[in-house]
Design a protein around this motif. Structure first.
Motif, mmCIF file in Angstrom:
data_model
loop_
_atom_site.group_PDB
_atom_site.id
_atom_site.type_symbol
_atom_site.label_atom_id
_atom_site.label_comp_id
_atom_site.label_asym_id
_atom_site.label_seq_id
_atom_site.Cartn_x
_atom_site.Cartn_y
_atom_site.Cartn_z
ATOM 1 N N MET A 64 -11.087 11.480 -2.122
ATOM 2 C CA MET A 64 -11.249 10.007 -2.893
ATOM 3 C C MET A 64 -12.156 9.200 -1.685
ATOM 4 N N ASN A 65 -12.655 8.129 -1.957
ATOM 5 C CA ASN A 65 -13.224 7.216 -0.821
ATOM 6 C C ASN A 65 -12.239 6.779 0.136
ATOM 7 N N GLY A 66 -12.788 6.126 1.250
ATOM 8 C CA GLY A 66 -12.006 5.697 2.150
ATOM 9 C C GLY A 66 -11.346 4.619 1.827
ATOM 10 N N ILE A 67 -11.842 3.590 1.138
ATOM 11 C CA ILE A 67 -11.089 2.365 0.552
ATOM 12 C C ILE A 67 -9.745 2.873 -0.253
ATOM 13 N N ASP A 68 -9.988 3.625 -1.087
ATOM 14 C CA ASP A 68 -8.758 4.276 -1.655
ATOM 15 C C ASP A 68 -7.802 4.885 -1.015
ATOM 16 N N LEU A 69 -8.249 5.617 0.150
ATOM 17 C CA LEU A 69 -7.291 6.384 0.959
ATOM 18 C C LEU A 69 -6.522 5.279 1.878
ATOM 19 N N GLY A 70 -7.640 4.129 2.139
ATOM 20 C CA GLY A 70 -6.642 2.847 3.026
ATOM 21 C C GLY A 70 -5.573 2.578 2.172
ATOM 22 N N LEU A 71 -5.999 2.298 0.715
ATOM 23 C CA LEU A 71 -4.944 1.470 0.016
ATOM 24 C C LEU A 71 -3.642 2.481 -0.114
ATOM 25 N N ALA A 72 -4.021 3.908 -0.476
ATOM 26 C CA ALA A 72 -2.697 4.993 -0.368
ATOM 27 C C ALA A 72 -2.043 4.842 0.906
ATOM 28 N N MET A 73 -2.532 4.746 1.857
ATOM 29 C CA MET A 73 -1.726 4.721 3.261
ATOM 30 C C MET A 73 -0.913 3.525 3.182
ATOM 31 N N ARG A 74 -1.447 2.252 2.647
ATOM 32 C CA ARG A 74 -0.575 1.257 2.638
ATOM 33 C C ARG A 74 0.714 1.427 1.978
ATOM 34 N N LYS A 75 0.773 2.360 1.040
ATOM 35 C CA LYS A 75 1.907 2.769 0.521
ATOM 36 C C LYS A 75 3.062 3.143 1.202
ATOM 37 N N SER A 76 2.661 3.902 2.233
ATOM 38 C CA SER A 76 3.613 4.388 3.263
ATOM 39 C C SER A 76 4.022 3.400 4.548
ATOM 40 N N ASN A 77 3.017 2.420 4.760
ATOM 41 C CA ASN A 77 3.411 1.628 5.811
ATOM 42 C C ASN A 77 2.470 0.200 5.275
#
Lengths: 221, 221
Positions: A64-77
């Motif tokens: 995935m690209n960095g933006i999607d990864l960042g959004l995904a990380m927001r789900k845990s934090n």
DNA sequence: CAATCTCCCTCACATATGTGAACGCCGTCC
DNA sequence: GGACGGCGTTCACATATGTGAGGGAGATTG
């Protein structure tokens, strides 16, 4: 002041190595995870611990690209800061991230002459919730050409070539009325402040030619 | 027919006085400015109003010569007629003025036995765009620009500057209908073979700009 | 799902535009 | 003098143009 805890995701091993050692040398930073793989970065435990993630925008094919990864990380934090690191196209952040989720997002250009101090500063501020995404071509300050639809540009282009509206309609297989609507919309963009003495169509054509000529020049750079 | 509006520039006060009163006596002439100073003659408002300027070739030391003054006046009014008045060296006009800008230029010898009627005639004809310098093109093979009336050129020039017909009418103090007639005539000359897909006004403006740009290029030669 | 947006389309209407026709005004040319 | 040609002016009329209003399809957001 305790060290800022950082997750670092960078596809390129060389760059990852250099940055990793630089970040480890800084006593304002605690690097809790450095990886080239998005799924490793999605470890919920690490994410909950981290204050901020420094993420390469282009993580390579198959990821995935960095933006999607960042959004995904927001789900845990919910409150993890996200710093997107990229050589170019940093304005895609502003376009891809929902405005409401944009708090605590920053962008960091991959430039040749960057100082680790700047990286540290951006990481710490983003961790605190600061947002510094380059004012991207959003709404008001897009160039006139960008504020026109594809077809409005097509119609203006043909008009600027001296072709009349009915022929444009024929060539684009749309109605004469539609062409006039596109022209009218294009005029609004190209001639925002119509003076009473203006010949609207000519003014619009002149600005259009000016703008496209400028683009041609930029192509050569 | 309304009086021809004249700007008169003559270095010698005595001659200027005599000519001024002679011109004022003529009801075909409206003298809107008479001066010995080039910079006074460069008043844009007066130039725009004037049909023709009668200019001494040698304006004395410290001032530009009459030809340069005439060319400068053309910058405020593309279509003002220029009559160069001199005792000698009238052929320098043909050498100094770019050929394509030579429309509406005349020379007038300063002879002892001149009649005011001749001056008036030259002024009026030059105002209409007639050119009488040593090498005047024959009527047959005239360029498109030369085949247009002075006023048609004025109207096309303003149109090409993005000014709409009603404002042109106002500035030239003629009717809207008259402007449209001039435009229509100009189109016939500038776009001799109209294609069904042509935007007539834009095509005409493009050819007009092309032709006048060519003039600019010749300036550099 | 409902609420928005954006783009595209059509319709209506007030003006603007391009041009033919006709007349008046000079000059020119027999 | 009369015929003529070029230019400017006005009028009339068929179209062209610019824009507001409103509706529909599709994507995005909450």
């Amino acid at each position: 002041m305790r060290a800022t805890r950082v997750i670092y995701v960078e596809n390129d091993p060389a760059l990852r190595g250099i940055m990793t050692s630089l970040l480890q040398d800084s006593d304002e930073i605690e690097l809790i995870l450095a990886t080239g793989l998005a799924h490793e970065a999605l470890d919920p435990e690490a994410i909950r611990l981290a204050d901020v993630a420094l993420i390469d925008l282009a993580l390579g094919s198959g990821q995935m690209n960095g933006i999607d990864l960042g959004l995904a990380m927001r789900k845990s934090n919910d409150n993890i800061g996200i710093v997107i690191h990229s050589q170019y196209a940093l304005d895609t952040v502003a376009r891809s991230v929902p405005p409401a989720a944009l708090i605590g997002w920053s962008t960091l250009p991959k430039s040749g002459d960057m100082f680790i101090e700047d990286v540290v500063r951006v990481l710490r501020e983003t961790a605190k919730g600061f947002t510094s995404v380059p004012s991207s071509p959003s709404r008001e300050d897009r160039s006139p050409l960008e504020r026109m639809t594809m077809r409005q540009r097509a119609v203006m282009g043909m008009t600027a070539a001296g072709i009349n509206p009915q022929e444009i309609a024929r060539r684009l297989a749309i109605s004469h009325d539609a062409v006039r609507q596109d022209l009218s919309a294009a005029y609004r963009v190209l001639v925002p402040d119509v003076q009473p003495e203006d010949d609207l169509r000519l003014r619009a054509v002149f600005t259009y030619l000016e703008l496209t000529r400028q683009d041609d020049a930029e192509d050569g750079l």
